[in-house]
Design a protein around this motif. Structure first.
Motif, PDB file in Angstrom:
ATOM      1  N   SER A  70     -61.304   2.274 -13.737  1.00 31.15           N
ATOM      2  CA  SER A  70     -62.576   1.787 -13.216  1.00 31.15           C
ATOM      3  C   SER A  70     -63.755   2.548 -13.808  1.00 31.15           C
ATOM      4  CB  SER A  70     -62.594   1.921 -11.691  1.00 31.15           C
ATOM      5  OG  SER A  70     -63.816   1.463 -11.162  1.00 31.15           O
ATOM      6  N   LYS A  71     -64.751   1.783 -14.273  1.00 35.66           N
ATOM      7  CA  LYS A  71     -66.003   2.322 -14.796  1.00 35.66           C
ATOM      8  C   LYS A  71     -65.801   3.255 -15.981  1.00 35.66           C
ATOM      9  CE  LYS A  71     -68.434   1.733 -10.428  1.00 35.66           C
ATOM     10  NZ  LYS A  71     -69.227   2.358  -9.339  1.00 35.66           N
ATOM     11  N   ARG A  72     -64.780   2.955 -16.800  1.00 36.11           N
ATOM     12  CA  ARG A  72     -64.637   3.667 -18.072  1.00 36.11           C
ATOM     13  C   ARG A  72     -65.481   2.911 -19.088  1.00 36.11           C
ATOM     14  NH1 ARG A  72     -63.143   6.487 -14.748  1.00 36.11           N
ATOM     15  NH2 ARG A  72     -61.248   7.784 -14.656  1.00 36.11           N
ATOM     16  N   TYR A  73     -66.741   3.291 -19.160  1.00 39.90           N
ATOM     17  CA  TYR A  73     -67.739   2.513 -19.898  1.00 39.90           C
ATOM     18  C   TYR A  73     -67.485   2.466 -21.401  1.00 39.90           C
ATOM     19  CZ  TYR A  73     -70.177   3.008 -15.448  1.00 39.90           C
ATOM     20  OH  TYR A  73     -70.494   2.990 -14.117  1.00 39.90           O
ATOM     21  N   SER A  74     -66.748   3.429 -21.947  1.00 42.07           N
ATOM     22  CA  SER A  74     -66.512   3.469 -23.389  1.00 42.07           C
ATOM     23  C   SER A  74     -65.243   2.728 -23.808  1.00 42.07           C
ATOM     24  CB  SER A  74     -66.429   4.929 -23.866  1.00 42.07           C
ATOM     25  OG  SER A  74     -67.652   5.604 -23.641  1.00 42.07           O
ATOM     26  N   LEU A  75     -64.538   2.155 -22.847  1.00 48.49           N
ATOM     27  CA  LEU A  75     -63.326   1.397 -23.141  1.00 48.49           C
ATOM     28  C   LEU A  75     -63.722   0.025 -23.688  1.00 48.49           C
ATOM     29  CD1 LEU A  75     -60.217   1.726 -22.735  1.00 48.49           C
ATOM     30  CD2 LEU A  75     -60.505   0.562 -20.547  1.00 48.49           C
ATOM     31  N   THR A  76     -63.258  -0.299 -24.902  1.00 50.35           N
ATOM     32  CA  THR A  76     -63.662  -1.556 -25.539  1.00 50.35           C
ATOM     33  C   THR A  76     -62.539  -2.579 -25.618  1.00 50.35           C
ATOM     34  OG1 THR A  76     -63.156  -0.687 -27.741  1.00 50.35           O
ATOM     35  CG2 THR A  76     -65.415  -0.398 -26.927  1.00 50.35           C
ATOM     36  N   SER A  77     -61.300  -2.109 -25.599  1.00 55.86           N
ATOM     37  CA  SER A  77     -60.169  -3.009 -25.751  1.00 55.86           C
ATOM     38  C   SER A  77     -58.972  -2.441 -24.988  1.00 55.86           C
ATOM     39  CB  SER A  77     -59.818  -3.162 -27.235  1.00 55.86           C
ATOM     40  OG  SER A  77     -58.640  -3.915 -27.417  1.00 55.86           O
ATOM     41  N   VAL A  78     -58.207  -3.344 -24.350  1.00 60.13           N
ATOM     42  CA  VAL A  78     -57.023  -2.923 -23.601  1.00 60.13           C
ATOM     43  C   VAL A  78     -55.865  -3.875 -23.880  1.00 60.13           C
ATOM     44  CG1 VAL A  78     -55.990  -2.739 -21.301  1.00 60.13           C
ATOM     45  CG2 VAL A  78     -58.236  -1.773 -21.721  1.00 60.13           C
ATOM     46  N   ALA A  79     -54.701  -3.292 -24.160  1.00 63.03           N
ATOM     47  CA  ALA A  79     -53.458  -4.059 -24.285  1.00 63.03           C
ATOM     48  C   ALA A  79     -52.497  -3.533 -23.232  1.00 63.03           C
ATOM     49  CB  ALA A  79     -52.870  -3.897 -25.684  1.00 63.03           C
ATOM     50  N   ILE A  80     -52.074  -4.414 -22.326  1.00 65.29           N
ATOM     51  CA  ILE A  80     -51.169  -4.047 -21.240  1.00 65.29           C
ATOM     52  C   ILE A  80     -49.762  -4.500 -21.618  1.00 65.29           C
ATOM     53  CG2 ILE A  80     -50.613  -4.433 -18.806  1.00 65.29           C
ATOM     54  CD1 ILE A  80     -53.594  -4.808 -18.293  1.00 65.29           C
ATOM     55  N   PRO A  81     -48.784  -3.596 -21.561  1.00 68.13           N
ATOM     56  CA  PRO A  81     -47.433  -3.945 -22.019  1.00 68.13           C
ATOM     57  C   PRO A  81     -46.712  -4.911 -21.077  1.00 68.13           C
ATOM     58  CG  PRO A  81     -47.417  -1.763 -21.024  1.00 68.13           C
ATOM     59  CD  PRO A  81     -48.855  -2.199 -21.084  1.00 68.13           C
ATOM     60  N   ASP A  82     -45.644  -5.520 -21.599  1.00 64.46           N
ATOM     61  CA  ASP A  82     -44.863  -6.495 -20.824  1.00 64.46           C
ATOM     62  C   ASP A  82     -44.168  -5.865 -19.624  1.00 64.46           C
ATOM     63  OD1 ASP A  82     -45.643  -8.329 -22.707  1.00 64.46           O
ATOM     64  OD2 ASP A  82     -43.723  -8.375 -23.768  1.00 64.46           O
ATOM     65  N   SER A  83     -44.004  -4.555 -19.632  1.00 65.42           N
ATOM     66  CA  SER A  83     -43.309  -3.879 -18.530  1.00 65.42           C
ATOM     67  C   SER A  83     -44.113  -3.885 -17.232  1.00 65.42           C
ATOM     68  CB  SER A  83     -43.006  -2.421 -18.917  1.00 65.42           C
ATOM     69  OG  SER A  83     -44.216  -1.727 -19.205  1.00 65.42           O
ATOM     70  N   CYS A  95     -65.886  -1.983 -16.232  1.00 69.81           N
ATOM     71  CA  CYS A  95     -65.768  -1.494 -17.620  1.00 69.81           C
ATOM     72  C   CYS A  95     -66.736  -2.323 -18.471  1.00 69.81           C
ATOM     73  CB  CYS A  95     -64.333  -1.615 -18.112  1.00 69.81           C
ATOM     74  SG  CYS A  95     -63.182  -0.477 -17.320  1.00 69.81           S
ATOM     75  N   ASP A  96     -67.962  -1.854 -18.556  1.00 70.29           N
ATOM     76  CA  ASP A  96     -69.055  -2.641 -19.127  1.00 70.29           C
ATOM     77  C   ASP A  96     -68.826  -3.092 -20.568  1.00 70.29           C
ATOM     78  OD1 ASP A  96     -70.315  -2.318 -16.751  1.00 70.29           O
ATOM     79  OD2 ASP A  96     -71.914  -1.019 -17.467  1.00 70.29           O
ATOM     80  N   TRP A  97     -68.144  -2.275 -21.372  1.00 67.08           N
ATOM     81  CA  TRP A  97     -68.000  -2.573 -22.793  1.00 67.08           C
ATOM     82  C   TRP A  97     -66.643  -3.164 -23.149  1.00 67.08           C
ATOM     83  CZ3 TRP A  97     -72.223  -2.930 -25.513  1.00 67.08           C
ATOM     84  CH2 TRP A  97     -73.348  -2.216 -25.096  1.00 67.08           C
ATOM     85  N   LEU A  98     -65.828  -3.439 -22.162  1.00 63.02           N
ATOM     86  CA  LEU A  98     -64.523  -4.044 -22.425  1.00 63.02           C
ATOM     87  C   LEU A  98     -64.704  -5.487 -22.884  1.00 63.02           C
ATOM     88  CD1 LEU A  98     -61.417  -3.749 -22.275  1.00 63.02           C
ATOM     89  CD2 LEU A  98     -61.551  -4.601 -19.927  1.00 63.02           C
ATOM     90  N   ASN A  99     -64.376  -5.742 -24.150  1.00 62.18           N
ATOM     91  CA  ASN A  99     -64.579  -7.088 -24.686  1.00 62.18           C
ATOM     92  C   ASN A  99     -63.297  -7.767 -25.138  1.00 62.18           C
ATOM     93  OD1 ASN A  99     -64.129  -6.342 -27.565  1.00 62.18           O
ATOM     94  ND2 ASN A  99     -66.028  -5.176 -27.294  1.00 62.18           N
TER      95      ASN A  99
END
Length: 334
Positions: A70-83, A95-99
């Motif tokens: 939550s509110k990790r403003y510098s996070l731009t991309s996230v890949a969540i695994p199948d597990s 996460c304002d910059w998550l695109n």
């Protein structure tokens, strides 16, 4: 539970350059549960793209915990695994910059506010494994333009996509049984909507103020259209109501000023108060042979409506159901 510690040396933590997926686990905290690993936090210094590992301390990562990112403003991309099976409450909220977001194929539930107010997120593909899109899950993701809903979703909970004003097209799969209260409220860029044939209920204000929406086909599976469900859909000019509808709740299609023709199916017994109130462009109304009661203001302030043929089955007609200038006839053959 056993806690995982922040990894990485002091030199790594002081490095001003963006972090990569290769060292991502060094910036995570987690705990080991009976089911597997639950991620509970991320170092605020992490920047850029995060590829969440599928295993930590030899245990499969099965959950992204409450407020973990939550509110990790510098996070731009996230890949969540199948597990991962659960994306927890507020997991990525704010996460304002998550695109960019890639959701794993094992996720079953996206919980309350999981991605709320990720204002830079442009595209979301929810996998078939997801059964529930939680309350306010993508609330106020203003830049969200493209949404793909998986074929396994059973319920879209209230406020799930409320305020996603850039959404222009939504296809709700046949697996969905309930579209929750205000689920797409104020998605004013939405101009195309396809409702799956498994939906039983469209809850209150589900599509309220979707002002660009032009056409709605309510499938035969739908039994209830909730209060104000499509109210203030200013551009709605085509409406087809399914043959299974039992009740159109108060104000369901009120203030749909571009709507010209309405056919109430035989399955409807009561047209409730304000159902089509202030539909200023309504010119033609066909009432089904099952209609027994029309309540107050059901079709009032519809100045373009001049003549209505009432079914012979009608038992109660409120005095103010129609404007005074409307010519009311009874179809004795019906």
């Amino acid at each position: 539970p056993q806690d995982g510690a922040f990894g990485g040396s002091d030199s790594l933590k002081s490095d001003a350059s963006p972090k990569t997926t290769d060292d991502a686990s060094q910036y995570l905290t987690w705990e080991i549960t009976e089911r597997g690993a639950r991620i509970i936090g991320c170092d605020e210094e992490f920047e850029g793209a995060m590829e969440i590992p599928s295993h930590l301390d030899g245990a499969a990562v099965v959950e992204i915990g409450k407020e973990a990112f939550s509110k990790r403003y510098s996070l731009t991309s996230v890949a969540i695994p199948d597990s991962v099976e659960v994306v927890g409450e507020d997991a990525f909220a704010g996460c304002d910059w998550l695109n960019e977001l890639r959701l794993g194929r094992g996720i079953k539930k996206i919980e309350k506010r999981a991605f709320a107010e990720c204002i830079s997120l442009k595209s979301v593909a929810i996998p078939d494994s997801v059964e529930v899109v939680g309350e306010t899950a993508f609330y106020r993701c203003y830049e969200l333009e493209e949404l793909q809903l998986g074929a396994g979703i059973k319920k879209i909970e209230k406020y799930a996509f409320r305020g996603c004003s850039s959404l222009n097209s939504v296809v709700i799969p046949g697996s969905v049984e309930v579209v929750g209260e205000e689920a797409f409220y104020d998605c004013d860029g939405l101009n195309e909507l396809r409702l799956g044939r498994g939906i039983k209920k469209i809850e209150n204000s589900a599509f309220l103020s979707c002002s660009s929406l032009k056409s709605v086909v309510v499938p035969d599976s739908v039994e209830v259209v909730g209060e104000w469900a499509f109210s203030f859909c200013d551009e709605l000019n085509e409406l087809r109501l399914g043959r299974g509808i039992k009740k159109i709740e108060r104000g369901a299609f009120s203030r749909c000023r571009s709507l010209k023709t309405v056919a109430i199916p035989d399955s409807v017994e009561v047209v409730v108060k304000d159902a089509f109130w202030k539909c200023s462009g309504l010119e033609e109304l066909r009432l089904g042979r099952g209609v027994k009661k029309i309540e107050k203001d059901a079709f009032s302030d519809c100045p373009s409506l001049r003549r209505v043929v009432l079914p012979s089955t009608l038992e109660a007609l409120a005095r103010d159901a129609f404007d005074e200038r409307v010519n009311l006839d009874v179809d004795d053959e019906r």
